[in-house]
Structure formats: structure tokens, C-alpha cells
Write a protein that holds these residues in place. Structure first.
Motif, PDB file in Angstrom:
ATOM      1  N   UNK A  29       0.834  -1.211   0.000  1.00  0.00           N
ATOM      2  CA  UNK A  29       0.000   0.000   0.000  1.00  0.00           C
ATOM      3  C   UNK A  29       0.870   1.262   0.000  1.00  0.00           C
ATOM      4  N   UNK A  30       1.954   1.256   0.770  1.00  0.00           N
ATOM      5  CA  UNK A  30       2.872   2.403   0.782  1.00  0.00           C
ATOM      6  C   UNK A  30       3.489   2.613  -0.605  1.00  0.00           C
ATOM      7  N   UNK A  31       3.910   1.527  -1.251  1.00  0.00           N
ATOM      8  CA  UNK A  31       4.487   1.626  -2.585  1.00  0.00           C
ATOM      9  C   UNK A  31       3.458   2.122  -3.595  1.00  0.00           C
ATOM     10  N   UNK A  32       2.241   1.627  -3.467  1.00  0.00           N
ATOM     11  CA  UNK A  32       1.184   2.037  -4.406  1.00  0.00           C
ATOM     12  C   UNK A  32       0.867   3.523  -4.272  1.00  0.00           C
ATOM     13  N   UNK A  33       0.767   3.997  -3.029  1.00  0.00           N
ATOM     14  CA  UNK A  33       0.459   5.412  -2.816  1.00  0.00           C
ATOM     15  C   UNK A  33       1.589   6.306  -3.314  1.00  0.00           C
ATOM     16  N   UNK A  34       2.834   5.831  -3.222  1.00  0.00           N
ATOM     17  CA  UNK A  34       3.959   6.627  -3.701  1.00  0.00           C
ATOM     18  C   UNK A  34       3.932   6.798  -5.216  1.00  0.00           C
ATOM     19  N   UNK A  35       3.420   5.795  -5.911  1.00  0.00           N
ATOM     20  CA  UNK A  35       3.388   5.839  -7.368  1.00  0.00           C
ATOM     21  C   UNK A  35       2.031   6.266  -7.917  1.00  0.00           C
ATOM     22  N   UNK A  36       0.981   6.181  -7.105  1.00  0.00           N
ATOM     23  CA  UNK A  36      -0.365   6.557  -7.540  1.00  0.00           C
ATOM     24  C   UNK A  36      -1.017   7.426  -6.468  1.00  0.00           C
ATOM     25  N   UNK A  37      -0.642   8.701  -6.397  1.00  0.00           N
ATOM     26  CA  UNK A  37      -1.190   9.570  -5.328  1.00  0.00           C
ATOM     27  C   UNK A  37      -2.706   9.676  -5.353  1.00  0.00           C
ATOM     28  N   UNK A  38      -3.302   9.558  -6.525  1.00  0.00           N
ATOM     29  CA  UNK A  38      -4.755   9.689  -6.606  1.00  0.00           C
ATOM     30  C   UNK A  38      -5.491   8.374  -6.567  1.00  0.00           C
TER      31      UNK A  38
END
Length: 429
Positions: free
Chosen positions: A287-296
Motif C-alpha cells: 500500500x505504501x508503494x502504491x500510494x507513492x506511485x499513484x497519489x490519486x
């Protein structure tokens, strides 16, 4: 109050993905290592392949920010286990303890090392957790369980700064070691340092002792809540105390988030629970990696978990759908007229053990038998007769009813299926 239930949370979704019996069989015989080659010297042998693989991926996929922290994580376990620990200062007091290194800003678990009673020293544990981060100017925050003046000097030589609380008799100067609460007034402090390490004793509600290699001997103004005041009150604290409070909560963020949606269930096998605990960390790190690459993208961990579950199970559903499509293609051209093709597809989408309502319509002239169409794997395909299999006999046939789309033998099986409600009971016996 009403709220919407996600499809993944609904009970029918489980059976569409996997039957209960299949899940129970897999869970019963689930192992992560070969017990025939058991290494008695490695207490984590049962989970060693999974543990090593996951931790290595943690370190490969993320580069932490400049502030990192080390603390202890606990997985609840009250059963008999040689390396079970008791920690009264943790919310989970009994269980398997792990030393965890996290990014202070996000709580991402960069490295972890379960404690199983090995005799390694604290410095060796620290350097093993730091791994490739050592020597790159990181600032490491630790509590008084790990800190000592000697360890700070050793880490500073490895180009890693340290800040944290300090226990008594951990190498502090004599003047700070002998201090008690009554020696200082509220807000007073005593500072001693050499060329590398600074030790601070500061009086707040109690006497706080800090050790640092990266902060100056200065005070910082912060707003804090105080009893008897409606608004926050300005207060001066040492810089190292403010920094410690701000950056020491990385492991707490990790524990807090994985406790919201736990995968762990009751089990008599500690290895199964521990791997589920690792999967919880994997999901939060992802989830941390996903949010870093997909802020929206997904703005909550729950939405992210649901999306991951859907993407995993979608592959199962698509595979079932592709198999169903092949079956429909097999039936096309096997004597099925175009007008009946939609009925065939609708019937094939139903579960295998479900009989169509049209089988007892009384019009035997409409229920014609046809040969199964050859496939790429079989020139003369056969399938199990529905009536025979319900009667406990495994016999295969080359024919099927083009209306019901059910494999049947010509003759008595065909008649019983289209005229008898309980065709599983033989009319001859």
C-alpha cells in the motif's frame, strides 16, 4: 445507520473463488518447508523460506527516507513455544517478538528479524537490521532498550547518526548517572558531550535522559496540551526530544495499520499464524508503494486490500470463464441449433450439479440427443452421464441433451432424467 458492503466482504464471494472443503484441505496440509530435512538449530526453520523471501523483497522494493527507527513488534501467541516472550510494555504482551526497522515517515517495514532466543549482541542485531543502509548518513531513532554511548560511537563510525532515550549505566557521564528527579527543576537540563556523542538529562514531568550524535544543545518551542488549559500551551524542549517524538513512531504506524484488518485467525500451528502476520506486513508495504506511485489511487488501506483481493480472485474467475467458453464452443455445432444456443450458454453458466427446469417440461420430442463435438484434445470426447454419477456409478457417454446441455446415456438414463423428479434413485432397483 446503513453502509454499503463491498463484494469481497460478502459471503457468496468466497464460494465463487474456492469451495470450503478445498480451502480446509489446503489449510490442513499447508507447510512452508520440508520437515524431512528439519534443521534443529534453526527455530524459524518451518517458515524460513517465506521469511527470507519476503524480507529480501522488502529491502529491494523501497528506499527509506533519511529518518528510520527500530522497535519491537509482537505477534500474539499464547501457546507453548520455546521462543515465546512476555513484554508487559506492549499492547500484545505474549507472543513472538521481532526486531523491526521502519521508515519513520511512512511506517514501511524495511527489515525485520524475529527473536528466537539466539545469543547475538544488540550491536550485531542493529547492523543486521540496517543492512545496506549503513554508511549512507541515515539518522536512526531507538529507545533505551538498544541505546548506549558505545553503540552510538560505533554507528557514527559507520556514518549513521543515532538519537534516542538512554538507560542508566549505558556509558553516560557520572554527573548524569547520579541525577535524580529532585535535582532539577521543571524545564532544567544537564548536558555533557565529547567530540562524538552528546548526553542530555532534562526534567519534564519526570527525568528524561537522551543520547544523540546529530543534534545541538538547543531548545525548541513546541505547543503541547496541558491539564487545565483549553488550548495548547507553548513549551521549550530540547531539540533531540522533539525529534525523537516526531520520528520514533514508524513501527507504531505499522502495528496500528495491520491491526485494523488482520488476516490472522486462531490456529494451533504457530507457523501459519506467523506467515499470516508476514502477509499483513506485505499488504501494508504494498500500500505504501502504491500510494507513492499513484497519489490519486486508493486513499485507504481497506480499499487497497479489497482491490488486491479482487485482482487475485479475478484470475480464478476468468480461468473458470475461459473453461466455460471452451465448453460452449464444444457444444456449438454438436447438433445445437442457433435458436437454442442462448439456452445452452445460460445453462452452462449454472453450477455443474444444477439441473435446468426445462428437463421435466414433458416434451420429450424437444429433448433430442446429439453427439459431443470433437475438441482440440479429443477426437471423440466423452463425459460422465449425469444420471449414472448421481447413482454412484462412474460411466461416460458420447451423447448429450441439446436442450438441457447435460451428458446422458441413450435409453433408460435419458427417460429417467426427463420424467423422474428424483432420478438419482434407480427405478429398476
Amino acid at each position: 445507520m446503513y453502509w454499503s458492503v463491498d463484494e469481497v466482504d460478502a459471503t457468496p464471494y468466497f464460494s465463487k473463488t474456492m469451495s470450503r472443503n478445498r480451502f480446509q484441505i489446503i489449510w490442513k496440509f499447508l507447510h512452508y518447508n520440508d520437515n524431512a530435512n528439519l534443521d534443529v538449530n534453526d527455530k524459524m526453520y518451518k517458515v524460513r523460506p517465506v521469511l527470507d523471501y519476503i524480507v529480501e523483497k522488502f529491502k529491494q522494493m523501497y528506499q527509506p527516507d533519511k529518518n528510520i527507527c527500530i522497535d519491537e513488534g509482537m505477534m500474539l501467541w499464547r501457546g507453548r513455544l520455546s521462543f515465546r516472550v512476555y513484554n508487559p510494555q506492549k499492547p500484545v504482551k505474549y507472543g513472538i517478538k521481532s526486531y523491526i526497522l521502519c521508515d519513520s515517515a511512512t511506517g514501511y517495514c524495511f527489515n525485520m528479524r524475529p527473536y528466537f532466543g539466539e545469543g547475538s549482541s544488540l550491536p550485531d542485531t542493529m547492523f543486521s537490521l540496517l543492512d545496506r543502509l549503513s554508511g549512507h548518513g541515515y539518522t536512526l531513532y531507538m529507545d533505551n532498550f538498544y541505546n548506549s554511548v558505545a553503540l552510538c560511537e560505533r554507528l557514527l563510525e559507520a556514518q549513521t547518526n543515532v538519537c534516542g532515550t538512554l538507560r542508566k549505566n549505558r556509558g553516560e557521564p557520572q554527573v548524569i548517572r547520579d541525577l535524580v528527579k529532585t535535582d532539577l527543576g521543571i524545564g532544567d537540563k544537564v548536558v555533557r558531550h565529547n567530540d562524538k556523542v552528546m548526553v542530555v538529562a532534562w526534567q519534564d514531568k519526570r527525568l528524561v535522559k537522551m543520547v544523540t550524535t546529530c543534534h545541538q544543545d538547543g531548545m525548541q518551542k513546541v505547543d503541547v496540551w496541558q491539564k487545565g488549559h483549553k488550548d495548547k500551551v507553548a513549551q521549550f524542549k530540547p531539540e533531540c526530544v522533539v525529534a525523537y517524538k516526531s520520528h520514533m513512531n514508524g513501527v507504531d504506524k505499522l502495528d496500528q495499520n495491520i491491526s485494523y484488518y488482520p488476516f490472522i485467525r486462531r490456529s494451533l500451528n504457530w507457523s501459519k499464524k506467523f506467515v499470516a502476520y508476514l502477509f499483513q506486513m506485505c499488504m501494508f508495504n504494498a500500500y505504501i508503494l502504491y500510494r507513492a506511485r499513484n497519489p490519486g489511487g486508493c486513499n485507504t488501506l481497506l480499499k487497497f486490500i479489497c482491490s488486491v483481493v479482487k485482482s487475485w480472485t479475478l484470475k480464478v474467475h476468468e480461468r473458470k470463464g475461459s473453461e466455460l467458453g471452451e465448453q460452449v464452443e464444444e457444444e456449438e455445432g454438436a447438433g445445437v441449433e442457433d435458436g437454442d444456443l442462448e439456452d445452452v450458454k445460460h445453462t452452462l453458466r449454472a453450477p455443474y450439479n444444477t439441473d435446468p427446469e426445462s428437463r421435466l417440461d414433458g416434451d420429450l420430442g424437444r429433448h433430442k440427443l446429439c453427439y459431443l463435438k470433437p475438441t482440440s484434445k479429443k477426437l471423440r470426447p466423452t463425459k460422465r452421464c449425469r444420471v449414472c454419477i448421481r447413482r454412484g456409478t462412474r460411466r461416460e457417454t458420447k451423447m448429450m441433451c441439446k436442450v438441457c446441455c447435460v451428458p446422458l446415456h441413450a435409453g433408460q438414463c435419458y427417460i429417467d432424467y426427463h420424467t423422474t423428479v428424483r432420478y438419482s434413485v434407480s427405478v429398476q432397483g
